[in-house]
Design a protein around this motif. Structure first.
Motif, mmCIF file in Angstrom:
data_model
loop_
_atom_site.group_PDB
_atom_site.id
_atom_site.type_symbol
_atom_site.label_atom_id
_atom_site.label_comp_id
_atom_site.label_asym_id
_atom_site.label_seq_id
_atom_site.Cartn_x
_atom_site.Cartn_y
_atom_site.Cartn_z
ATOM 1 N N ASN A 74 9.995 -28.669 -23.859
ATOM 2 C CA ASN A 74 10.523 -27.651 -22.950
ATOM 3 C C ASN A 74 11.728 -28.172 -22.180
ATOM 4 O O ASN A 74 12.716 -27.440 -21.980
ATOM 5 N N VAL A 75 11.683 -29.445 -21.755
ATOM 6 C CA VAL A 75 12.827 -30.033 -21.051
ATOM 7 C C VAL A 75 14.035 -30.083 -21.989
ATOM 8 O O VAL A 75 15.164 -29.767 -21.594
ATOM 9 N N ARG A 76 13.791 -30.473 -23.225
ATOM 10 C CA ARG A 76 14.885 -30.541 -24.211
ATOM 11 C C ARG A 76 15.513 -29.170 -24.421
ATOM 12 O O ARG A 76 16.753 -29.023 -24.448
ATOM 13 N N LYS A 77 14.675 -28.147 -24.555
ATOM 14 C CA LYS A 77 15.179 -26.784 -24.782
ATOM 15 C C LYS A 77 16.017 -26.298 -23.601
ATOM 16 O O LYS A 77 17.117 -25.772 -23.780
ATOM 17 N N ARG A 78 15.497 -26.508 -22.386
ATOM 18 C CA ARG A 78 16.200 -26.030 -21.199
ATOM 19 C C ARG A 78 17.500 -26.805 -20.970
ATOM 20 O O ARG A 78 18.502 -26.233 -20.535
ATOM 21 N N THR A 79 17.485 -28.108 -21.271
ATOM 22 C CA THR A 79 18.689 -28.918 -21.066
ATOM 23 C C THR A 79 19.798 -28.513 -22.036
ATOM 24 O O THR A 79 20.993 -28.631 -21.718
ATOM 25 N N MET A 80 19.412 -28.012 -23.201
ATOM 26 C CA MET A 80 20.416 -27.539 -24.163
ATOM 27 C C MET A 80 21.244 -26.400 -23.591
ATOM 28 O O MET A 80 22.392 -26.197 -24.001
ATOM 29 N N TRP A 81 20.702 -25.659 -22.635
ATOM 30 C CA TRP A 81 21.466 -24.565 -22.035
ATOM 31 C C TRP A 81 22.719 -25.094 -21.355
ATOM 32 O O TRP A 81 23.765 -24.430 -21.351
ATOM 33 N N VAL A 82 22.627 -26.291 -20.762
ATOM 34 C CA VAL A 82 23.792 -26.896 -20.117
ATOM 35 C C VAL A 82 24.774 -27.389 -21.171
ATOM 36 O O VAL A 82 25.976 -27.124 -21.098
ATOM 37 N N TRP A 83 24.253 -28.131 -22.158
ATOM 38 C CA TRP A 83 25.141 -28.663 -23.198
ATOM 39 C C TRP A 83 25.865 -27.537 -23.938
ATOM 40 O O TRP A 83 27.025 -27.698 -24.351
ATOM 41 N N ASP A 84 25.200 -26.395 -24.111
ATOM 42 C CA ASP A 84 25.809 -25.273 -24.825
ATOM 43 C C ASP A 84 26.720 -24.434 -23.943
ATOM 44 O O ASP A 84 27.373 -23.505 -24.427
ATOM 45 N N GLY A 85 26.756 -24.743 -22.641
ATOM 46 C CA GLY A 85 27.633 -24.011 -21.732
ATOM 47 C C GLY A 85 27.078 -22.697 -21.240
ATOM 48 O O GLY A 85 27.807 -21.903 -20.620
ATOM 49 N N ARG A 86 25.795 -22.449 -21.477
ATOM 50 C CA ARG A 86 25.209 -21.187 -21.028
ATOM 51 C C ARG A 86 24.954 -21.180 -19.522
ATOM 52 O O ARG A 86 24.977 -20.119 -18.893
ATOM 53 N N VAL A 87 24.685 -22.341 -18.950
ATOM 54 C CA VAL A 87 24.488 -22.462 -17.508
ATOM 55 C C VAL A 87 25.235 -23.695 -17.025
ATOM 56 O O VAL A 87 25.522 -24.622 -17.797
ATOM 57 N N GLU A 88 25.594 -23.713 -15.736
ATOM 58 C CA GLU A 88 26.293 -24.864 -15.170
ATOM 59 C C GLU A 88 25.331 -25.967 -14.740
ATOM 60 O O GLU A 88 25.700 -27.141 -14.714
ATOM 61 N N ARG A 89 24.125 -25.582 -14.391
ATOM 62 C CA ARG A 89 23.134 -26.536 -13.885
ATOM 63 C C ARG A 89 21.753 -26.135 -14.396
ATOM 64 O O ARG A 89 21.452 -24.946 -14.508
ATOM 65 N N VAL A 90 20.923 -27.119 -14.687
ATOM 66 C CA VAL A 90 19.559 -26.845 -15.123
ATOM 67 C C VAL A 90 18.584 -27.663 -14.286
ATOM 68 O O VAL A 90 18.860 -28.821 -13.960
ATOM 69 N N GLU A 91 17.490 -27.026 -13.909
ATOM 70 C CA GLU A 91 16.457 -27.716 -13.154
ATOM 71 C C GLU A 91 15.157 -27.682 -13.951
ATOM 72 O O GLU A 91 14.826 -26.675 -14.574
ATOM 73 N N ASN A 92 14.449 -28.793 -13.936
ATOM 74 C CA ASN A 92 13.195 -28.911 -14.668
ATOM 75 C C ASN A 92 12.135 -29.558 -13.791
ATOM 76 O O ASN A 92 12.457 -30.288 -12.841
ATOM 77 N N GLU A 93 10.889 -29.323 -14.120
ATOM 78 C CA GLU A 93 9.756 -29.999 -13.485
ATOM 79 C C GLU A 93 8.842 -30.489 -14.602
ATOM 80 O O GLU A 93 8.439 -29.697 -15.468
ATOM 81 N N TYR A 94 8.513 -31.768 -14.566
ATOM 82 C CA TYR A 94 7.748 -32.344 -15.681
ATOM 83 C C TYR A 94 7.150 -33.680 -15.270
ATOM 84 O O TYR A 94 7.436 -34.207 -14.191
ATOM 85 N N ARG A 95 6.323 -34.211 -16.171
ATOM 86 C CA ARG A 95 5.724 -35.526 -15.955
ATOM 87 C C ARG A 95 6.584 -36.598 -16.611
ATOM 88 O O ARG A 95 7.073 -36.403 -17.723
ATOM 89 N N MET A 96 6.729 -37.695 -15.906
ATOM 90 C CA MET A 96 7.479 -38.835 -16.426
ATOM 91 C C MET A 96 6.546 -40.029 -16.559
ATOM 92 O O MET A 96 5.647 -40.227 -15.738
ATOM 93 N N CYS A 97 6.726 -40.799 -17.625
ATOM 94 C CA CYS A 97 5.853 -41.933 -17.918
ATOM 95 C C CYS A 97 6.468 -43.221 -17.366
ATOM 96 O O CYS A 97 7.569 -43.609 -17.762
ATOM 97 N N CYS A 98 5.754 -43.871 -16.447
ATOM 98 C CA CYS A 98 6.226 -45.117 -15.843
ATOM 99 C C CYS A 98 5.810 -46.315 -16.702
ATOM 100 O O CYS A 98 4.915 -46.224 -17.545
ATOM 101 N N LYS A 99 6.441 -47.446 -16.447
ATOM 102 C CA LYS A 99 6.123 -48.658 -17.202
ATOM 103 C C LYS A 99 4.676 -49.072 -16.985
ATOM 104 O O LYS A 99 4.032 -49.618 -17.890
#
Length: 208
Positions: A49-74
């Motif tokens: 889902n993060v990858r899909k939403r971030t593509m909106w920025v790379w494709d120029g559809r939006v200027e900024r993208v915000e996401n909420e997700y879990r990140m894996c620490c060391k």
């Protein structure tokens, strides 16, 4: 305020220019993080889902993208974060860099989860309470709900101060008393306990 965790992602989705705040957040070294695939740091269930939403920025559809997700620490710990990303020009003026800012929101997510659990338990008790009152009404023990009090425990059923028959106690106990680990508990409604306090809800022995 704590420093904002930041890094840059190139069009190959590789991480660069990690700041100290992000190092401290996830526990990896600068050497570990610089050049790593960005999505490898995200929980596998959240990455698509993060990858899909971030593509909106790379494709120029939006200027900024915000996401909420879990990140894996060391350390193996999972933290909840919110991220905000926007494209920024490189040295040639091309929009080839995504600047990402990260905020740790684990405490907020845990608080939300605790509230959701508490609300679920509250709704479950209300359903049980309604069932008990309905059964007591059918048994002819409820004349005025506003003046009703009861206590249902493993040992007894007390309604308006009077201990009820073993048969009725066993019926309601089998129907409504649920296993809650090794903790002793009682179901109460407007019941005055030994300390003189009026209680309603699922009351554990430590709360007496």
């Amino acid at each position: 305020n704590a420093p904002v965790a930041m890094f840059r992602i190139d069009r190959n989705r590789l991480v660069h220019d990690v700041n100290r705040a992000f190092v401290d957040m996830v526990g990896y070294s600068l050497a570990d993080l610089n050049g790593v695939m960005a999505y490898s740091l995200i929980h596998p269930d959240d990455a698509p889902n993060v990858r899909k939403r971030t593509m909106w920025v790379w494709d120029g559809r939006v200027e900024r993208v915000e996401n909420e997700y879990r990140m894996c620490c060391k350390s193996g710990e999972e933290i909840w974060v919110t991220s905000s990303g926007r494209l920024t020009p490189d040295e040639n003026g091309e929009l080839n860099h995504l600047i990402v800012q990260i905020q740790d929101v684990t405490d907020r997510k845990k608080a939300e989860e605790h509230r959701a659990i508490a609300e679920k338990e509250r709704q479950a008790y209300i359903k049980i309470q309604e069932g008990i009152i309905d059964d007591l009404t059918k048994a002819g023990l409820v004349k005025d709900k506003e003046r009703l009090s009861y206590k249902l425990s493993n040992e007894e059923l007390v309604v308006n101060g009077a201990k009820q028959s073993a048969d009725l106690h066993q019926k309601l106990k089998s129907k409504y008393m649920k296993e809650m680990g090794d903790k002793k508990f009682e179901l109460m409604y407007n019941y005055r306990n030994g300390n003189g306090h009026i209680k309603t809800g699922v009351i554990h022995s430590t709360e007496e």
